[in-house]
Design an enzyme around this catalytic site. Structure first.
Site, PDB file in Angstrom:
ATOM      1  N   ASP A 119      -5.787  -6.653 -15.865  1.00 14.48           N
ATOM      2  CA  ASP A 119      -5.965  -7.231 -14.533  1.00 14.48           C
ATOM      3  C   ASP A 119      -6.253  -6.102 -13.551  1.00 14.48           C
ATOM      4  O   ASP A 119      -6.077  -4.921 -13.879  1.00 14.48           O
ATOM      5  CB  ASP A 119      -4.709  -7.996 -14.114  1.00 14.48           C
ATOM      6  CG  ASP A 119      -5.014  -9.164 -13.171  1.00 14.48           C
ATOM      7  OD1 ASP A 119      -6.146  -9.224 -12.650  1.00 14.48           O
ATOM      8  OD2 ASP A 119      -4.124 -10.002 -12.964  1.00 14.48           O
ATOM      9  N   GLU A 161       6.314   3.653  16.397  1.00 12.81           N
ATOM     10  CA  GLU A 161       4.908   3.958  16.692  1.00 12.81           C
ATOM     11  C   GLU A 161       4.502   5.268  16.020  1.00 12.81           C
ATOM     12  O   GLU A 161       5.282   6.213  15.950  1.00 12.81           O
ATOM     13  CB  GLU A 161       4.736   4.060  18.208  1.00 12.81           C
ATOM     14  CG  GLU A 161       3.313   4.210  18.681  1.00 12.81           C
ATOM     15  CD  GLU A 161       3.224   4.189  20.196  1.00 12.81           C
ATOM     16  OE1 GLU A 161       2.562   5.090  20.750  1.00 12.81           O
ATOM     17  OE2 GLU A 161       3.828   3.291  20.815  1.00 12.81           O
ATOM     18  N   LYS A 185      -5.450 -20.436 -15.112  1.00 15.27           N
ATOM     19  CA  LYS A 185      -4.196 -20.562 -14.367  1.00 15.27           C
ATOM     20  C   LYS A 185      -4.418 -21.266 -13.043  1.00 15.27           C
ATOM     21  O   LYS A 185      -5.543 -21.380 -12.546  1.00 15.27           O
ATOM     22  CB  LYS A 185      -3.589 -19.183 -14.096  1.00 15.27           C
ATOM     23  CG  LYS A 185      -4.301 -18.426 -12.974  1.00 15.27           C
ATOM     24  CD  LYS A 185      -3.572 -17.165 -12.541  1.00 15.27           C
ATOM     25  CE  LYS A 185      -4.241 -16.559 -11.311  1.00 15.27           C
ATOM     26  NZ  LYS A 185      -3.637 -15.298 -10.879  1.00 15.27           N
ATOM     27  N   ASP A 234      10.535   3.942  18.301  1.00 18.52           N
ATOM     28  CA  ASP A 234      10.261   2.513  18.122  1.00 18.52           C
ATOM     29  C   ASP A 234       9.361   2.235  16.919  1.00 18.52           C
ATOM     30  O   ASP A 234       8.957   1.098  16.683  1.00 18.52           O
ATOM     31  CB  ASP A 234       9.630   1.922  19.388  1.00 18.52           C
ATOM     32  CG  ASP A 234       8.279   2.548  19.720  1.00 18.52           C
ATOM     33  OD1 ASP A 234       7.875   3.515  19.022  1.00 18.52           O
ATOM     34  OD2 ASP A 234       7.608   2.068  20.666  1.00 18.52           O
TER      35      ASP A 234
END
Length: 321
Positions: free
Chosen positions: A226, A48, A200, A46
């Site tokens: 950046d 997990e 911006k 699943d």
């Protein structure tokens, strides 16, 4: 070379590698002159996760796991690894998170939103981390959100050294927004270049409107810097403003974290960049739109771990406030 304090304190150090970027963790361990602690990750049908770590009792343990894509899975794995090391008897436990997911959620922009960075910080503390090490987090406020010490390293000198090799004497360092001015000034100081700033407005997670430029770029090559490139919208908006203000077509982009999510690769490819420079805080992605260069932060992380293990100051490695 890793320097152990075991003779003084009987506490050795260990590097635990999460699955988000095993190559980086292996490089960090190699720089320290050691091998990663044995670690396995079981995945249930699943989805997990259940990790298991090798012997760490009495050790000074450093769990290396950036929380980049898939962010949530890698975050949960990090929390489980920390808990596994704690329950395995680790004497001291440090989360080394080169890229800290959710750092952009450092405040609410409207009612009904969470402060995601604070939630993650508290989760790390609840998972028994004694300290957090990050590289160029999106917000310097991260330290104030954490109940444990935070070491905010910077990759700017690493990237600036690479930029210096091929950057024109006439180049201008450009911050693509007001929030990145201090980082741009750090680059500019190392490269001995002037700074320009783009103002911006972010309209959404994928749309940015650049409004004006502060500084002179007429006829000059630009180096946009950046902390991260996610969708590339900020870089795209900045590049358009630069070219409309007369900057040379020769544009370089440098960022610590190269997520290159969504349509970032197509967006950046259309900009005809001279080169794109990032570090390996995240696992590599395919990119063909411009010459992509990657510089490793493994030496930086290894240096920080060695200093922490030996209780030495990290001042020379930290972000400028």
């Amino acid at each position: 070379m890793f320097i152990s304090r075991s003779e003084e304190t009987m506490m050795s150090a260990g590097v635990v590698a999460g699955t988000a970027h095993r190559a980086l963790a292996d490089a960090v361990a190699a720089a320290l002159g050691t091998a990663p602690v044995a670690c396995e990750l079981e995945r249930f049908p699943d989805g997990e996760l259940r990790p298991a770590v090798g012997p760490v009792r009495g050790d000074d343990v450093y769990v290396v796991q950036p929380t980049g894509p898939a962010v949530n899975e890698h975050l949960i794995e990090l929390l489980l690894l920390l808990d596994a090391c704690h329950r395995g008897g680790a004497d001291r436990l440090t989360a080394v998170v080169p890229y800290f997911g959710y750092a952009r959620q450092d405040r609410r922009t409207r009612a009904g939103q969470p402060v995601g960075a604070r939630v993650v910080a508290e989760a790390l503390e609840a998972a028994s981390a004694d300290r957090l090490v990050v590289v160029d987090p999106h917000t310097a406020a991260l330290e104030a959100m954490c109940g444990i010490p935070v070491e905010m390293l910077t990759a700017v000198p690493t990237l600036a050294a690479a930029l210096a090799v091929e950057t024109s004497d006439r180049a201008v360092v450009v911050s693509p927004d007001l929030g990145g001015v201090k980082q741009a000034e750090h680059y500019a100081g190392l490269l001995r270049r002037p700074v320009a700033v783009v103002r911006k407005t972010r309209e959404s997670g994928t749309r940015v409107r650049a409004e004006e430029l502060i500084g002179n770029v007429d006829g000059r090559p630009a180096v946009i810097v950046d902390d991260m490139i996610s969708t590339g919208a900020t870089v795209e908006a900045a590049a358009r403003v630069l070219r409309s203000c007369g900057a040379a077509e020769d544009i370089t982009v440098a960022a610590t974290h190269g997520l290159l999510a969504g349509d970032a690769r197509d967006r950046l490819g259309r900009l005809r960049l001279r080169r794109l420079l990032v570090t390996d805080t995240l696992a590599p992605v395919q990119f063909h739109g411009a010459p992509l260069q990657v510089r490793s932060v493994a030496p930086l992380l290894a240096d920080a771990i060695n200093r922490l293990h030996n209780s030495e100051p990290l001042d020379a490695l930290l972000m400028r406030s």
